[in-house]
Design an enzyme around this catalytic site. Sequence first.
Site, PDB file in Angstrom:
ATOM      1  N   TRP A   1     -10.949  -2.696  -9.603  1.00  0.00           N
ATOM      2  CA  TRP A   1     -11.547  -2.393 -10.903  1.00  0.00           C
ATOM      3  C   TRP A   1     -12.329  -1.082 -10.857  1.00  0.00           C
ATOM      4  O   TRP A   1     -12.611  -0.487 -11.904  1.00  0.00           O
ATOM      5  CB  TRP A   1     -12.477  -3.526 -11.345  1.00  0.00           C
ATOM      6  CG  TRP A   1     -11.776  -4.803 -11.662  1.00  0.00           C
ATOM      7  CD1 TRP A   1     -11.748  -5.934 -10.906  1.00  0.00           C
ATOM      8  CD2 TRP A   1     -11.001  -5.105 -12.826  1.00  0.00           C
ATOM      9  NE1 TRP A   1     -11.005  -6.922 -11.507  1.00  0.00           N
ATOM     10  CE2 TRP A   1     -10.531  -6.441 -12.696  1.00  0.00           C
ATOM     11  CE3 TRP A   1     -10.652  -4.381 -13.972  1.00  0.00           C
ATOM     12  CZ2 TRP A   1      -9.738  -7.052 -13.663  1.00  0.00           C
ATOM     13  CZ3 TRP A   1      -9.864  -4.999 -14.937  1.00  0.00           C
ATOM     14  CH2 TRP A   1      -9.416  -6.314 -14.778  1.00  0.00           C
TER      15      TRP A   1
ATOM     16  N   ASP B   1       0.836  -1.206   0.000  1.00  0.00           N
ATOM     17  CA  ASP B   1       0.000   0.000   0.000  1.00  0.00           C
ATOM     18  C   ASP B   1       0.870   1.255   0.000  1.00  0.00           C
ATOM     19  O   ASP B   1       1.905   1.292   0.672  1.00  0.00           O
ATOM     20  CB  ASP B   1      -0.894  -0.008   1.248  1.00  0.00           C
ATOM     21  CG  ASP B   1      -2.023   1.007   1.157  1.00  0.00           C
ATOM     22  OD1 ASP B   1      -2.278   1.534   0.052  1.00  0.00           O
ATOM     23  OD2 ASP B   1      -2.647   1.272   2.192  1.00  0.00           O
ATOM     24  N   GLY B   2       0.435   2.255  -0.762  1.00  0.00           N
ATOM     25  CA  GLY B   2       1.091   3.549  -0.703  1.00  0.00           C
ATOM     26  C   GLY B   2       1.713   4.049  -1.992  1.00  0.00           C
ATOM     27  O   GLY B   2       2.346   5.106  -2.003  1.00  0.00           O
ATOM     28  N   ASN B   3       1.532   3.337  -3.094  1.00  0.00           N
ATOM     29  CA  ASN B   3       2.121   3.796  -4.359  1.00  0.00           C
ATOM     30  C   ASN B   3       1.619   5.179  -4.767  1.00  0.00           C
ATOM     31  O   ASN B   3       2.401   6.050  -5.157  1.00  0.00           O
ATOM     32  CB  ASN B   3       1.800   2.802  -5.483  1.00  0.00           C
ATOM     33  CG  ASN B   3       2.567   1.502  -5.344  1.00  0.00           C
ATOM     34  OD1 ASN B   3       3.503   1.394  -4.585  1.00  0.00           O
ATOM     35  ND2 ASN B   3       2.132   0.501  -6.097  1.00  0.00           N
TER      36      ASN B   3
ATOM     37  N   HIS C   1       3.336   3.354  -9.130  1.00  0.00           N
ATOM     38  CA  HIS C   1       3.206   1.923  -9.431  1.00  0.00           C
ATOM     39  C   HIS C   1       4.506   1.372 -10.023  1.00  0.00           C
ATOM     40  O   HIS C   1       4.905   0.238  -9.721  1.00  0.00           O
ATOM     41  CB  HIS C   1       2.046   1.685 -10.392  1.00  0.00           C
ATOM     42  CG  HIS C   1       0.703   2.031  -9.803  1.00  0.00           C
ATOM     43  ND1 HIS C   1       0.290   1.553  -8.586  1.00  0.00           N
ATOM     44  CD2 HIS C   1      -0.310   2.809 -10.275  1.00  0.00           C
ATOM     45  CE1 HIS C   1      -0.927   2.022  -8.327  1.00  0.00           C
ATOM     46  NE2 HIS C   1      -1.301   2.775  -9.335  1.00  0.00           N
TER      47      HIS C   1
ATOM     48  N   LEU D   1      11.657 -20.795  -3.676  1.00  0.00           N
ATOM     49  CA  LEU D   1      10.661 -19.866  -3.131  1.00  0.00           C
ATOM     50  C   LEU D   1       9.438 -19.918  -4.029  1.00  0.00           C
ATOM     51  O   LEU D   1       9.571 -19.985  -5.252  1.00  0.00           O
ATOM     52  CB  LEU D   1      11.223 -18.434  -3.093  1.00  0.00           C
ATOM     53  CG  LEU D   1      10.231 -17.299  -2.799  1.00  0.00           C
ATOM     54  CD1 LEU D   1       9.781 -17.343  -1.336  1.00  0.00           C
ATOM     55  CD2 LEU D   1      10.860 -15.940  -3.109  1.00  0.00           C
TER      56      LEU D   1
END
Length: 257
Positions: free
Chosen positions: A69, A20-22, A37, A131
């Site tokens: 969306w 969160d936070g872009n 982004h 991973l």
Amino acid sequence: MKELPSIKQLVPKHVALIMDGNGRWAKQRGKARTSGHKAGAEAVRRAVAFARRNGIESLTLFAFSSENWNRPATEVSLLMELFMSVLKKEVVKLDENNIRLRIIGDKSRFSKRLQKQIAQAEEKTAGNDQLTLNIAANYGGQWDITQACRAMAQKVESGELTADEITGEALADNLMLSNQATPDLLIRTGGEHRISNFLLWQLAYAELFFTPVLWPDFDDTTFAEAINDFAQRERRFGLTSEQLTMLMQDIDTRTEE
């Protein structure tokens, strides 16, 4: 007694991340949200590299929720193009580093071109085991539970399953990430203190770590801070501290024997 997950862990097996936070990062710098982004994609690379170096088995990133969306069409379009671009560029590096890629969520709403690219990326990395990188795209926790219930209902209709066989374990087997350990740790950047419809079932016993750091600024230092905080937690899974002490003593006794 049912086997419990590890009570004390120095490193979580599975980390979930709400990135969160872009947008705020870009706004603080007087830039378009799209630049946030793109900077966030660099933070993803850092997080994946950190997870691989530090023995984390699964990393699940919340990239695009089913609610996203509703964002402006231009931003959604750019996110989809960025998603395709990153997939194309990164899949070779993931494969070289023995990282398996999985995209979880309702992929039916994506373009046929993107669906094909996702399938190819997943197939290329399917045999890797250093991973597992799960990207939650068009994902919602309520959707996940709903699709699992629908899958079980179809099995009941076909006679493969009875109503009595619908248990918590059976439902979990039909969820996304069913073949992986449930997340031990959830990290959310950006200063918000909520899980935003992310992995609602799977996060039942996860430790939560919230940081004000905006996602594009998330680096090894912040990731390590979350891991160090996790290592100090006593994970009781519904038991009391006294019960945990007795359990650990019993485990130690059996180990010595």
